[in-house]
Design a protein around this motif. Structure first.
Motif, short mmCIF file in Angstrom:
data_model
loop_
_atom_site.label_atom_id
_atom_site.label_comp_id
_atom_site.label_asym_id
_atom_site.label_seq_id
_atom_site.Cartn_x
_atom_site.Cartn_y
_atom_site.Cartn_z
N HIS A 291 0.70 -1.28 0.03
CA HIS A 291 -0.07 0.13 0.08
C HIS A 291 0.81 1.33 0.13
CE1 HIS A 291 -2.33 3.25 1.90
NE2 HIS A 291 -3.56 2.71 1.26
N ASP A 292 1.86 1.24 0.79
CA ASP A 292 2.64 2.58 0.98
C ASP A 292 3.81 2.85 -0.24
OD1 ASP A 292 1.30 2.80 3.28
OD2 ASP A 292 3.06 2.49 4.78
N SER A 293 3.98 1.59 -0.78
CA SER A 293 4.81 1.56 -2.01
C SER A 293 4.35 1.86 -3.33
CB SER A 293 6.16 0.91 -1.94
OG SER A 293 5.52 -0.65 -1.79
N THR A 294 2.97 1.93 -3.19
CA THR A 294 2.22 2.12 -4.57
C THR A 294 2.84 3.20 -5.51
OG1 THR A 294 0.42 0.96 -3.64
CG2 THR A 294 0.09 2.10 -5.94
N LEU A 295 3.31 4.04 -4.85
CA LEU A 295 3.56 5.25 -5.94
C LEU A 295 4.75 4.83 -6.56
CD1 LEU A 295 3.48 8.33 -6.55
CD2 LEU A 295 5.15 8.90 -4.77
N ILE A 296 5.70 3.94 -6.13
CA ILE A 296 6.77 3.68 -7.06
C ILE A 296 6.19 2.43 -8.13
CG2 ILE A 296 8.83 1.81 -6.97
CD1 ILE A 296 9.60 3.05 -4.28
N PHE A 297 5.21 1.66 -7.82
CA PHE A 297 4.83 0.90 -8.87
C PHE A 297 3.91 1.60 -9.96
CE2 PHE A 297 5.07 -2.00 -4.92
CZ PHE A 297 6.22 -2.38 -5.22
N ILE A 388 -4.97 -1.36 -3.01
CA ILE A 388 -4.35 -0.71 -3.51
C ILE A 388 -4.62 0.66 -3.59
CG2 ILE A 388 -2.70 -0.30 -5.41
CD1 ILE A 388 -2.41 -3.27 -5.81
N PRO A 389 -3.93 1.81 -3.29
CA PRO A 389 -4.41 2.97 -3.63
C PRO A 389 -5.08 3.26 -4.87
CG PRO A 389 -2.39 3.18 -2.21
CD PRO A 389 -2.79 1.79 -2.81
N ASP A 390 -6.30 3.86 -4.92
CA ASP A 390 -6.84 3.90 -6.48
C ASP A 390 -6.55 5.37 -7.04
OD1 ASP A 390 -8.53 5.49 -4.72
OD2 ASP A 390 -10.48 4.47 -5.26
N SER A 391 -5.68 6.05 -6.41
CA SER A 391 -5.63 7.45 -6.93
C SER A 391 -4.09 7.77 -6.79
CB SER A 391 -6.43 8.47 -6.43
OG SER A 391 -6.10 9.04 -5.04
N TRP A 392 -3.58 8.85 -7.78
CA TRP A 392 -2.17 9.15 -7.59
C TRP A 392 -2.19 10.07 -6.29
CZ3 TRP A 392 0.13 13.15 -11.40
CH2 TRP A 392 1.32 13.24 -11.51
N ALA A 394 -3.67 9.84 -3.54
CA ALA A 394 -3.59 8.74 -2.35
C ALA A 394 -2.48 8.33 -2.34
CB ALA A 394 -4.87 8.01 -2.31
N ALA A 395 -1.74 7.75 -3.23
CA ALA A 395 -0.65 6.96 -3.27
C ALA A 395 0.60 7.92 -2.76
CB ALA A 395 -0.01 6.61 -4.61
N ILE A 396 0.71 9.09 -3.26
CA ILE A 396 1.54 10.27 -2.81
C ILE A 396 1.53 10.28 -1.31
CG2 ILE A 396 2.50 12.48 -2.91
CD1 ILE A 396 1.36 12.75 -5.70
N ASP A 397 0.21 10.41 -0.81
CA ASP A 397 0.12 10.62 0.65
C ASP A 397 0.62 9.41 1.39
OD1 ASP A 397 -1.23 13.27 0.49
OD2 ASP A 397 -3.08 12.14 0.41
N ALA A 398 0.16 8.11 0.94
CA ALA A 398 0.53 6.92 1.62
C ALA A 398 2.21 6.83 1.74
CB ALA A 398 0.02 5.72 0.91
N PHE A 399 2.68 7.16 0.61
CA PHE A 399 4.36 7.30 0.35
C PHE A 399 4.95 8.12 1.36
CE2 PHE A 399 8.22 7.95 -1.49
CZ PHE A 399 8.86 6.72 -2.14
#
Length: 444
Positions: A291-297, A388-392, A394-399
């Motif tokens: 979840h937290d690394s989705t921004l990389i993927f 998995i985060p469904d938006s860019w 949300a992924a930035i925030d999680a990262f």
């Protein structure tokens, strides 16, 4: 390295290039007669160059720019050495480089160093990851107002439909793929099987497994550069954009990996289909960091158009045996080759960051002896699972707010990545959908 140039006297210029956070090649053109200076002393450019946005602009308020006087880093050749650039007309060589500080310490904002740090942690335990990647991409005619599959050089016709595992589709672009394999041979990129995929003009090339993750990431980075450059020589575009066509599946970059010990034995091999406790621990580490690394993927706005249910890309956090609806798949086959397939990343990723995140998470699971939930059977899309985060955004925030990622990624790299993506998020909101496609088509 000097011997390579002596054996290739036809080379007139070289490119020295490093991968920035977006996987873009940043560097310089140098006349071949001065190449020895680069080999001996390296070259220099600002630390901030590895932290540019997707347009190649400085990051607003980055401490690397005005606050630190936009200081230079020292860039030295990697162990890869020189290689030809077959997509250019003039004989040219590429020399991959990576960034160091003035005192010789690795620059922590360099993606290749981030991966190397993870690899060294494995080595300290007497372990070696073995990696292979599958790269999907589209061949696109972008000469008109609307993107479409290129006309076949053989027939002049356009097949405006998905042609999954079609020999006809491969044969239609045989000249391109023949040149591609010849170029991979010249660049020592281990290209193996090619298949046509489910998207419009979409293909997949598998790279052979490698017991050096840095080299595996190099291969993927160089392969993307090669495919895009060579396609232009053939009169069309190649794009690793995650989702160029809304109505078709997007492009992934799936990673297969196992881990061998000092004896050369696969620590995931139990002699049967289920794998060892080490395999479960590695799976758990990957799931817990996903979840937290989705921004990389999924590093770009367009990446999240690929991560939708029922389109051959995972949307939930789970694992299973021989199940392609899950984010983590354990393939069947010979127990000696037991491995993990990580299926989240799109074709638009930075391969160095992708492998650092996957292998770093797996090692954390091994070190902590983490246990995963039960493996999934059936359709993962239909189950109530963590998402998995469904938006860019949300992924930035999680990262940015993760406590997990600091376990295997440098703080400076995390900070730089967040600043880069927040700037891109702001400016991409001003673009039309057509302008976004134009931006991503050639860059990612």
């Amino acid at each position: 390295m000097k011997d390579w140039l002596r054996k290739h006297p036809q080379v007139r210029t070289i490119r020295v290039a490093a991968a920035d956070l977006n996987g873009q090649a940043r560097g310089k053109r140098v006349p071949a007669r001065f190449a020895e200076n680069v080999v001996k002393s390296g070259t220099r450019f600002p630390f901030s160059v590895l932290n540019l946005d997707i347009w190649g602009e400085d990051i607003d308020d980055s401490p690397l720019v005005f606050e630190q006087g936009d200081q230079d880093g020292v860039l030295k050749p990697t162990e890869r050495g020189f290689m030809p650039m077959p997509w250019l007309e003039a004989p040219t060589a590429l020399l991959p480089i990576w960034m160091f500080r003035e005192n010789g310490q690795p620059y922590e904002g360099d993606p290749r160093h981030a991966l190397n740090a993870v690899v060294q942690r494995y080595k300290a335990r007497g372990l070696t990851p073995v990696c292979a990647v599958e790269l999907e991409f589209f061949l696109i005619d972008d000469s008109g107002k609307t993107m479409q599959v290129p006309a076949s050089p053989r027939s002049g016709k356009r097949r405006k439909a998905a042609e999954t595992l079609s020999i006809r589709a491969l044969d239609a672009f045989d000249t391109f793929f023949t040149d591609l394999y010849d170029a991979c041979e010249a660049m020592d990129i281990p290209a193996d099987t090619t298949t046509s995929e489910t998207g419009l003009g979409q293909f997949e090339v598998n790279l052979m497994h490698c017991d050096d993750p840095l080299r595996a990431a190099d291969d993927a980075w160089l392969f993307k550069m090669l495919v895009k450059g060579l396609a232009r020589r053939h009169g069309f575009a190649a794009s690793f954009m995650a989702k160029p066509y809304p109505e078709y599946s997007g492009s992934g970059l799936h990673t297969h990996f196992s881990v061998i010990d000092e004896k050369g034995d696969n620590i995931f091999d139990s002699g049967g289909p289920k794998g060892t406790a080490m395999l479960r621990h590695a799976v758990a580490g990957c799931l817990n960091a996903m979840h937290d690394s989705t921004l990389i993927f999924a590093p770009h706005q367009n990446s999240y158009e690929r991560l939708v249910p029922g389109k051959h890309a995972p949307t939930s956090i789970g694992w299973g045996y021989e199940n392609r609806t899950t984010a983590i798949r354990i393939p069947a086959g010979n127990p000696a080759a037991r491995r993990i397939e990580h299926r989240v990343a799109g074709g638009d990723v930075n391969p160095y960051l992708m492998l650092a995140a996957i292998l770093g998470a797996a090692l954390s699971g091994i070190e902590d002896q983490q246990e995963p939930p039960a493996p999934i059977t059936g359709n993962a899309y239909s189950l109530d699972l963590p998402q998995i985060p469904d938006s860019w955004e949300a992924a930035i925030d999680a990262f940015e707010h993760s406590d997990t990622l600091y376990r295997f990624l440098p703080k400076e790299l995390i900070r730089n990545m967040v600043q880069t993506k927040r700037q891109e998020l702001h400016y991409i909101a001003e673009l039309t959908p057509e302008e976004r496609v134009e931006l991503y088509l050639d860059t990612v």
